[in-house]
Design a protein around this motif. Sequence first.
Motif, short mmCIF file in Angstrom:
data_model
loop_
_atom_site.label_atom_id
_atom_site.label_comp_id
_atom_site.label_asym_id
_atom_site.label_seq_id
_atom_site.Cartn_x
_atom_site.Cartn_y
_atom_site.Cartn_z
N SER A 155 0.82 -1.22 0.00
CA SER A 155 0.00 0.00 0.00
C SER A 155 0.85 1.27 0.00
O SER A 155 0.32 2.37 -0.07
CB SER A 155 -0.93 0.01 1.22
N ARG A 156 2.18 1.12 0.07
CA ARG A 156 3.08 2.27 0.11
C ARG A 156 3.68 2.53 -1.27
O ARG A 156 3.85 1.62 -2.07
CB ARG A 156 4.23 2.00 1.09
N ASN A 157 4.02 3.78 -1.52
CA ASN A 157 4.69 4.17 -2.76
C ASN A 157 6.15 4.46 -2.47
O ASN A 157 6.45 5.28 -1.60
CB ASN A 157 4.02 5.41 -3.38
N TYR A 158 7.03 3.79 -3.18
CA TYR A 158 8.47 3.98 -3.00
C TYR A 158 9.08 4.64 -4.23
O TYR A 158 8.59 4.47 -5.34
CB TYR A 158 9.16 2.62 -2.74
N ASP A 159 10.15 5.37 -4.00
CA ASP A 159 10.89 6.01 -5.10
C ASP A 159 12.36 5.62 -4.98
O ASP A 159 13.04 6.08 -4.08
CB ASP A 159 10.74 7.52 -5.01
N PRO A 160 12.84 4.73 -5.84
CA PRO A 160 12.13 4.09 -6.95
C PRO A 160 11.16 3.01 -6.47
O PRO A 160 11.35 2.46 -5.39
CB PRO A 160 13.27 3.47 -7.77
N PRO A 161 10.15 2.70 -7.28
CA PRO A 161 9.15 1.71 -6.88
C PRO A 161 9.75 0.31 -6.76
O PRO A 161 10.74 -0.01 -7.42
CB PRO A 161 8.12 1.74 -8.03
N ASP A 162 9.15 -0.51 -5.88
CA ASP A 162 9.57 -1.90 -5.77
C ASP A 162 9.28 -2.63 -7.07
O ASP A 162 8.16 -2.57 -7.59
CB ASP A 162 8.78 -2.62 -4.66
N PRO A 163 10.27 -3.36 -7.62
CA PRO A 163 9.97 -4.20 -8.79
C PRO A 163 9.09 -5.38 -8.39
O PRO A 163 8.93 -5.69 -7.21
CB PRO A 163 11.35 -4.70 -9.23
N LYS A 164 8.56 -6.05 -9.37
CA LYS A 164 7.71 -7.22 -9.14
C LYS A 164 8.49 -8.27 -8.35
O LYS A 164 9.65 -8.56 -8.67
CB LYS A 164 7.25 -7.79 -10.49
N ASN A 165 7.86 -8.82 -7.33
CA ASN A 165 8.41 -9.89 -6.47
C ASN A 165 9.59 -9.44 -5.61
O ASN A 165 10.22 -10.28 -4.96
CB ASN A 165 8.84 -11.12 -7.29
N TYR A 166 9.87 -8.15 -5.57
CA TYR A 166 11.01 -7.67 -4.77
C TYR A 166 10.77 -7.94 -3.29
O TYR A 166 11.68 -8.36 -2.58
CB TYR A 166 11.20 -6.17 -5.02
N PHE A 167 9.55 -7.70 -2.82
CA PHE A 167 9.26 -7.96 -1.40
C PHE A 167 9.39 -9.46 -1.09
O PHE A 167 10.09 -9.85 -0.15
CB PHE A 167 7.86 -7.47 -1.01
N GLU A 168 8.70 -10.29 -1.87
CA GLU A 168 8.65 -11.72 -1.58
C GLU A 168 10.02 -12.39 -1.68
O GLU A 168 10.40 -13.19 -0.83
CB GLU A 168 7.69 -12.42 -2.56
N LYS A 169 10.77 -12.04 -2.74
CA LYS A 169 12.03 -12.74 -3.00
C LYS A 169 13.25 -12.08 -2.36
O LYS A 169 14.29 -12.72 -2.24
CB LYS A 169 12.26 -12.86 -4.51
N HIS A 170 13.11 -10.82 -1.98
CA HIS A 170 14.31 -10.15 -1.44
C HIS A 170 14.06 -9.50 -0.08
O HIS A 170 14.72 -9.85 0.90
CB HIS A 170 14.83 -9.11 -2.43
N VAL A 171 13.13 -8.56 0.00
CA VAL A 171 12.94 -7.77 1.22
C VAL A 171 12.68 -8.67 2.42
O VAL A 171 13.32 -8.53 3.47
CB VAL A 171 11.78 -6.76 1.05
N TRP A 172 11.75 -9.61 2.26
CA TRP A 172 11.40 -10.47 3.40
C TRP A 172 12.57 -11.38 3.79
O TRP A 172 12.81 -11.61 4.98
CB TRP A 172 10.15 -11.29 3.10
N GLN A 173 13.30 -11.88 2.81
CA GLN A 173 14.45 -12.74 3.10
C GLN A 173 15.52 -11.96 3.87
O GLN A 173 16.13 -12.48 4.81
CB GLN A 173 15.04 -13.33 1.81
#
Length: 196
Positions: free
Chosen positions: A129-147
Motif C-alpha cells: 500500500s506504500r509508494n516507494y521512489d524508486p518503486p519496488d519491482p515485481k516480487n522484490y518484497f517476496e524474494k528479497h525484502v522479506w528474506q
Amino acid sequence: MSSTSPAIIVGLGGVTNGGKTTMCKSLEHLFSSTKSNFRVKSMHLDNYFRPNDDPHHIHLDEFHHHDWDCLEALDTEKFVHDIELNRYQCDLLLIEGFLIFNISNAKELYDLIYYFDLPYEECQRRRSSRNYDPPDPKNYFEKHVWQVHLKTKQEVLEYFNKKKLVIVNTKEESFDKIQERIVNDIEIILKEKQIQ
C-alpha cells in the motif's frame, strides 16, 4: 537534566512498515509537549539513504534494481556521527529505522531497544500500500525484502540475546499499549537519572 550528560537513546528498529516512524513521531510529540525543559530529538534512518547514483550501492540484476535493504544503501558513518552529535544536544534521542540494530558502531549506544515485528502477510499488505521512489519491482518484497528481514532479524536476536530487547508486534498489540510501555520504560530511566 544536565546538558553535559548524554541523552537517553531509544531505538525503534525492525521490519519494514512495522510502525516505527509513526511511534517515533508520536513519542517525540508526547515528550516535547508534556515535559517542561525537556529536549527531545528524533533521527530517522531513511534520511541516510545514499543517492541513486552512489557507487556504494549493490545492484540486484534479477530485479534491475539497487538493493535498498542492505547497509551499503545507507551512509552509516554519517548516521553514527549524527547520533554522537545529537546525544549531547538533547535529553531524549529517539532513533528509528529498519537496520538501526545492525549497524555495528551504533549497537552499544541504545538505552532502550524495541524491535518492531510483523507476520509475513501483514507486512506484505502494508508494503504493497506504500509508494516507494524508486518503486519496488515485481516480487522484490517476496524474494528479497522479506528474506533480508529474516536474516537481519536473526542477527539482532543473536547479538542482543542477553540484553533488554523488547519485541513488539503492531498487528497483535495496539499502538496505545505499545506506546504506554515505551513511555513507562523511558520514565523509569528518567527517574533514575534524576536521582543520580
